[in-house]
Design a protein around this motif. Structure first.
Motif, PDB file in Angstrom:
ATOM      1  N   GLN A 151      94.077  14.516  55.151  1.00  0.00           N
ATOM      2  CA  GLN A 151      94.283  15.320  56.349  1.00  0.00           C
ATOM      3  C   GLN A 151      92.985  15.845  56.956  1.00  0.00           C
ATOM      4  O   GLN A 151      92.874  15.977  58.179  1.00  0.00           O
ATOM      5  N   LEU A 152      92.013  16.151  56.110  1.00  0.00           N
ATOM      6  CA  LEU A 152      90.752  16.733  56.582  1.00  0.00           C
ATOM      7  C   LEU A 152      89.593  15.759  56.487  1.00  0.00           C
ATOM      8  O   LEU A 152      88.476  16.086  56.904  1.00  0.00           O
ATOM      9  N   GLN A 153      89.855  14.577  55.922  1.00  0.00           N
ATOM     10  CA  GLN A 153      88.794  13.599  55.647  1.00  0.00           C
ATOM     11  C   GLN A 153      87.672  14.229  54.816  1.00  0.00           C
ATOM     12  O   GLN A 153      86.479  13.938  54.991  1.00  0.00           O
ATOM     13  N   ALA A 154      88.074  15.128  53.898  1.00  0.00           N
ATOM     14  CA  ALA A 154      87.097  15.745  53.001  1.00  0.00           C
ATOM     15  C   ALA A 154      86.487  14.671  52.103  1.00  0.00           C
ATOM     16  O   ALA A 154      87.143  13.694  51.750  1.00  0.00           O
ATOM     17  N   ARG A 155      85.234  14.879  51.746  1.00  0.00           N
ATOM     18  CA  ARG A 155      84.496  13.895  50.963  1.00  0.00           C
ATOM     19  C   ARG A 155      84.247  14.420  49.557  1.00  0.00           C
ATOM     20  O   ARG A 155      83.905  15.588  49.372  1.00  0.00           O
ATOM     21  N   SER A 156      84.412  13.561  48.557  1.00  0.00           N
ATOM     22  CA  SER A 156      84.234  13.961  47.167  1.00  0.00           C
ATOM     23  C   SER A 156      82.785  13.791  46.722  1.00  0.00           C
ATOM     24  O   SER A 156      82.221  12.704  46.832  1.00  0.00           O
ATOM     25  N   ASP A 164      73.779  29.061  39.435  1.00  0.00           N
ATOM     26  CA  ASP A 164      73.035  28.483  40.556  1.00  0.00           C
ATOM     27  C   ASP A 164      73.866  28.359  41.825  1.00  0.00           C
ATOM     28  O   ASP A 164      73.343  27.983  42.885  1.00  0.00           O
ATOM     29  N   VAL A 165      75.175  28.642  41.735  1.00  0.00           N
ATOM     30  CA  VAL A 165      76.036  28.614  42.915  1.00  0.00           C
ATOM     31  C   VAL A 165      76.715  29.969  43.051  1.00  0.00           C
ATOM     32  O   VAL A 165      76.665  30.801  42.149  1.00  0.00           O
ATOM     33  N   THR A 166      77.347  30.170  44.194  1.00  0.00           N
ATOM     34  CA  THR A 166      78.123  31.399  44.410  1.00  0.00           C
ATOM     35  C   THR A 166      79.602  31.042  44.394  1.00  0.00           C
ATOM     36  O   THR A 166      80.131  30.516  45.380  1.00  0.00           O
ATOM     37  N   PRO A 167      80.293  31.290  43.272  1.00  0.00           N
ATOM     38  CA  PRO A 167      81.720  30.986  43.226  1.00  0.00           C
ATOM     39  C   PRO A 167      82.501  31.923  44.142  1.00  0.00           C
ATOM     40  O   PRO A 167      82.220  33.121  44.204  1.00  0.00           O
ATOM     41  N   VAL A 168      83.447  31.355  44.855  1.00  0.00           N
ATOM     42  CA  VAL A 168      84.358  32.144  45.689  1.00  0.00           C
ATOM     43  C   VAL A 168      85.757  31.878  45.137  1.00  0.00           C
ATOM     44  O   VAL A 168      86.302  30.791  45.298  1.00  0.00           O
ATOM     45  N   TYR A 169      86.307  32.868  44.448  1.00  0.00           N
ATOM     46  CA  TYR A 169      87.555  32.660  43.713  1.00  0.00           C
ATOM     47  C   TYR A 169      88.767  32.883  44.612  1.00  0.00           C
ATOM     48  O   TYR A 169      89.043  34.011  45.038  1.00  0.00           O
ATOM     49  N   LEU A 170      89.470  31.784  44.889  1.00  0.00           N
ATOM     50  CA  LEU A 170      90.634  31.815  45.764  1.00  0.00           C
ATOM     51  C   LEU A 170      91.705  30.866  45.245  1.00  0.00           C
ATOM     52  O   LEU A 170      91.374  29.794  44.729  1.00  0.00           O
ATOM     53  N   PRO A 171      92.984  31.212  45.396  1.00  0.00           N
ATOM     54  CA  PRO A 171      94.048  30.257  45.078  1.00  0.00           C
ATOM     55  C   PRO A 171      94.020  29.115  46.087  1.00  0.00           C
ATOM     56  O   PRO A 171      93.397  29.227  47.154  1.00  0.00           O
ATOM     57  N   PRO A 172      94.687  27.992  45.779  1.00  0.00           N
ATOM     58  CA  PRO A 172      94.558  26.790  46.614  1.00  0.00           C
ATOM     59  C   PRO A 172      94.767  26.976  48.117  1.00  0.00           C
ATOM     60  O   PRO A 172      93.965  26.484  48.919  1.00  0.00           O
ATOM     61  N   ALA A 173      95.822  27.662  48.521  1.00  0.00           N
ATOM     62  CA  ALA A 173      96.098  27.806  49.961  1.00  0.00           C
ATOM     63  C   ALA A 173      94.982  28.562  50.671  1.00  0.00           C
ATOM     64  O   ALA A 173      94.522  28.168  51.752  1.00  0.00           O
ATOM     65  N   ASP A 174      94.521  29.652  50.057  1.00  0.00           N
ATOM     66  CA  ASP A 174      93.445  30.438  50.663  1.00  0.00           C
ATOM     67  C   ASP A 174      92.123  29.670  50.627  1.00  0.00           C
ATOM     68  O   ASP A 174      91.305  29.778  51.550  1.00  0.00           O
ATOM     69  N   ALA A 175      91.915  28.911  49.554  1.00  0.00           N
ATOM     70  CA  ALA A 175      90.685  28.126  49.439  1.00  0.00           C
ATOM     71  C   ALA A 175      90.629  27.050  50.522  1.00  0.00           C
ATOM     72  O   ALA A 175      89.578  26.809  51.116  1.00  0.00           O
ATOM     73  N   ARG A 176      91.765  26.423  50.787  1.00  0.00           N
ATOM     74  CA  ARG A 176      91.779  25.398  51.837  1.00  0.00           C
ATOM     75  C   ARG A 176      91.464  26.027  53.196  1.00  0.00           C
ATOM     76  O   ARG A 176      90.716  25.451  53.991  1.00  0.00           O
ATOM     77  N   TRP A 199      92.476  20.272  42.702  1.00  0.00           N
ATOM     78  CA  TRP A 199      93.256  19.245  42.018  1.00  0.00           C
ATOM     79  C   TRP A 199      94.339  18.704  42.953  1.00  0.00           C
ATOM     80  O   TRP A 199      94.625  19.262  44.001  1.00  0.00           O
ATOM     81  N   ASP A 200      94.954  17.594  42.513  1.00  0.00           N
ATOM     82  CA  ASP A 200      96.077  17.025  43.261  1.00  0.00           C
ATOM     83  C   ASP A 200      97.311  17.910  43.165  1.00  0.00           C
ATOM     84  O   ASP A 200      97.504  18.590  42.148  1.00  0.00           O
ATOM     85  N   PRO A 201      98.183  17.906  44.198  1.00  0.00           N
ATOM     86  CA  PRO A 201      98.129  17.110  45.427  1.00  0.00           C
ATOM     87  C   PRO A 201      97.276  17.733  46.529  1.00  0.00           C
ATOM     88  O   PRO A 201      97.120  17.143  47.582  1.00  0.00           O
ATOM     89  N   PHE A 202      96.730  18.952  46.261  1.00  0.00           N
ATOM     90  CA  PHE A 202      95.872  19.579  47.270  1.00  0.00           C
ATOM     91  C   PHE A 202      94.647  18.700  47.551  1.00  0.00           C
ATOM     92  O   PHE A 202      94.172  18.620  48.686  1.00  0.00           O
ATOM     93  N   LEU A 203      94.140  18.041  46.502  1.00  0.00           N
ATOM     94  CA  LEU A 203      92.998  17.152  46.642  1.00  0.00           C
ATOM     95  C   LEU A 203      93.328  15.982  47.563  1.00  0.00           C
ATOM     96  O   LEU A 203      92.597  15.701  48.525  1.00  0.00           O
ATOM     97  N   ALA A 204      94.424  15.305  47.268  1.00  0.00           N
ATOM     98  CA  ALA A 204      94.821  14.157  48.090  1.00  0.00           C
ATOM     99  C   ALA A 204      95.085  14.576  49.531  1.00  0.00           C
ATOM    100  O   ALA A 204      94.741  13.854  50.472  1.00  0.00           O
ATOM    101  N   ALA A 205      95.685  15.741  49.715  1.00  0.00           N
ATOM    102  CA  ALA A 205      95.967  16.221  51.068  1.00  0.00           C
ATOM    103  C   ALA A 205      94.674  16.484  51.839  1.00  0.00           C
ATOM    104  O   ALA A 205      94.553  16.118  53.012  1.00  0.00           O
ATOM    105  N   ALA A 206      93.698  17.108  51.185  1.00  0.00           N
ATOM    106  CA  ALA A 206      92.430  17.395  51.862  1.00  0.00           C
ATOM    107  C   ALA A 206      91.677  16.111  52.193  1.00  0.00           C
ATOM    108  O   ALA A 206      91.045  15.999  53.247  1.00  0.00           O
ATOM    109  N   GLU A 207      91.751  15.147  51.309  1.00  0.00           N
ATOM    110  CA  GLU A 207      91.072  13.873  51.555  1.00  0.00           C
ATOM    111  C   GLU A 207      91.660  13.151  52.763  1.00  0.00           C
ATOM    112  O   GLU A 207      90.922  12.583  53.581  1.00  0.00           O
TER     113      GLU A 207
END
Length: 324
Positions: free
Chosen positions: A196-201, A160-172, A186-194
């Motif tokens: 630095q980008l105010q990303a919402r979970s 039901d979704v379109t996965p876009v397969y990327l490693p963390p740096a490219d995904a960000r 996952w962390d610490p990329f998760l914590a950084a996005a929350e």
């Protein structure tokens, strides 16, 4: 058709690595560790106690960083590292591809250290809203299973979704550009996005997945050098105890290594599970459920038996370690 293509590509991720050559027999004089930008191995590398302890036995320790679990397991497959740590899903795809690896220990659950993120201005408010959207994730990683489970819980499936397969740096980068609608990370990329980008979970792993971290070794190395593996796990466990006792001290030590602020690093450190132990029957069963899920989704070609790839150290090796 997309399911079949996805299955082939996931298994091929590991099978391609195996095709370059069999796992070479590691020498006892060296322990080559693969690690990622998170977890207890980062803390152990910073502490330096493993190198000192193994140097007394004439064993040199070398470290290689990988962007994610699937890539790390490729390194194990081709013999460039002997030991590493990944999330729950990469070992399943590696086993499906015939990798000669063994689970040697695991960390307690850390379900809040991975999540499905959306940009701060996104109109999406629930996992159900992801239907028809582009979702970035690292193929075959721990967050792959989180996405599958979260979609199921919302009455959807991976189709039901379109996965876009990327490693963390490219995904960000794609997430920041708005090229994707959501990012599972996952962390610490998760914590950084929350922060630095105010990303919402939209949803983290609570109530859905354990998000165990698993320590794995090549079968030849674990069988020939059980004392080295036991010492390594003892040192990992010790670092975990340090982290639980004084997370601020660990944060100060690790933040420069990650290139992240202390504030971001502290969040990731506190959300992590600590206390490496041999796998229990309950953990093996949980991992079997993950393997069965991907088999049912036809993302791996055959049913796996997780209990067949669990390492049991020789009693004699344990006794020798205890005397040291």
């Amino acid at each position: 058709m997309r399911t079949i293509t996805l299955r082939r590509s996931l298994v091929a991720l590991f099978a391609a690595a195996i095709s370059f050559g069999a796992i070479t027999q590691a020498q006892a004089e060296e322990l080559r560790i693969g690690y990622q930008k998170y977890g207890t191995l980062v803390l152990l590398k910073a502490k330096g106690t493993l190198e000192k302890r193994l140097a007394e036995q004439g064993v040199k320790v070398t470290w290689t960083e990988f962007p994610g679990g699937p890539q790390l397991l490729e390194g194990l497959n081709v013999g460039s590292v002997d030991f590493g740590v990944t999330g729950e899903t990469p070992p399943v795809f590696a086993q499906a591809a015939g990798a000669d690896l063994l689970y040697v220990a695991y960390e307690p659950p850390a379900p809040t250290s991975e999540a499905i993120l959306v940009p701060k201005g996104s109109s999406l408010s629930s996992v159900a809203d992801l239907k028809g959207k582009k979702v970035a994730l690292n193929k075959g990683s721990n967050v792959h299973y989180l996405l599958v489970r979260a979609l199921e819980d919302a009455g959807l499936s991976i189709s039901d979704v379109t996965p876009v397969y990327l490693p963390p740096a490219d995904a960000r980068a794609a997430f920041e550009r708005g090229s994707v609608d959501a990012w599972v990370i996952w962390d610490p990329f998760l914590a950084a996005a929350e922060q630095q980008l105010q990303a919402r979970s939209l949803r983290n792993g609570e109530g859905l997945v354990d998000n165990h971290q698993f320590y794995l070794a090549t079968r030849p190395y674990a069988q020939k050098h059980p004392q080295v593996i036991n010492i390594l796990i003892e040192e990992v466990r010790g670092v975990g105890e340090d982290s639980k006792a004084d997370p601020d001290a660990v944060t100060a030590q690790v933040a420069p290594l990650l290139g992240l602020s202390p504030e971001i690093t502290r969040v990731a450190v506190k959300r992590q599970g600590y206390g490496a132990q041999p796998l229990t029957p309950a953990v093996v069963q949980a991992q079997q459920k993950i393997a069965d899920t991907f088999t049912e989704l036809r993302l791996i070609p055959k049913k796996l038996s997780i209990k067949d790839v669990i390492w049991t150290p020789p009693v004699g090796a344990l006794a020798k370690v205890a005397q040291q």
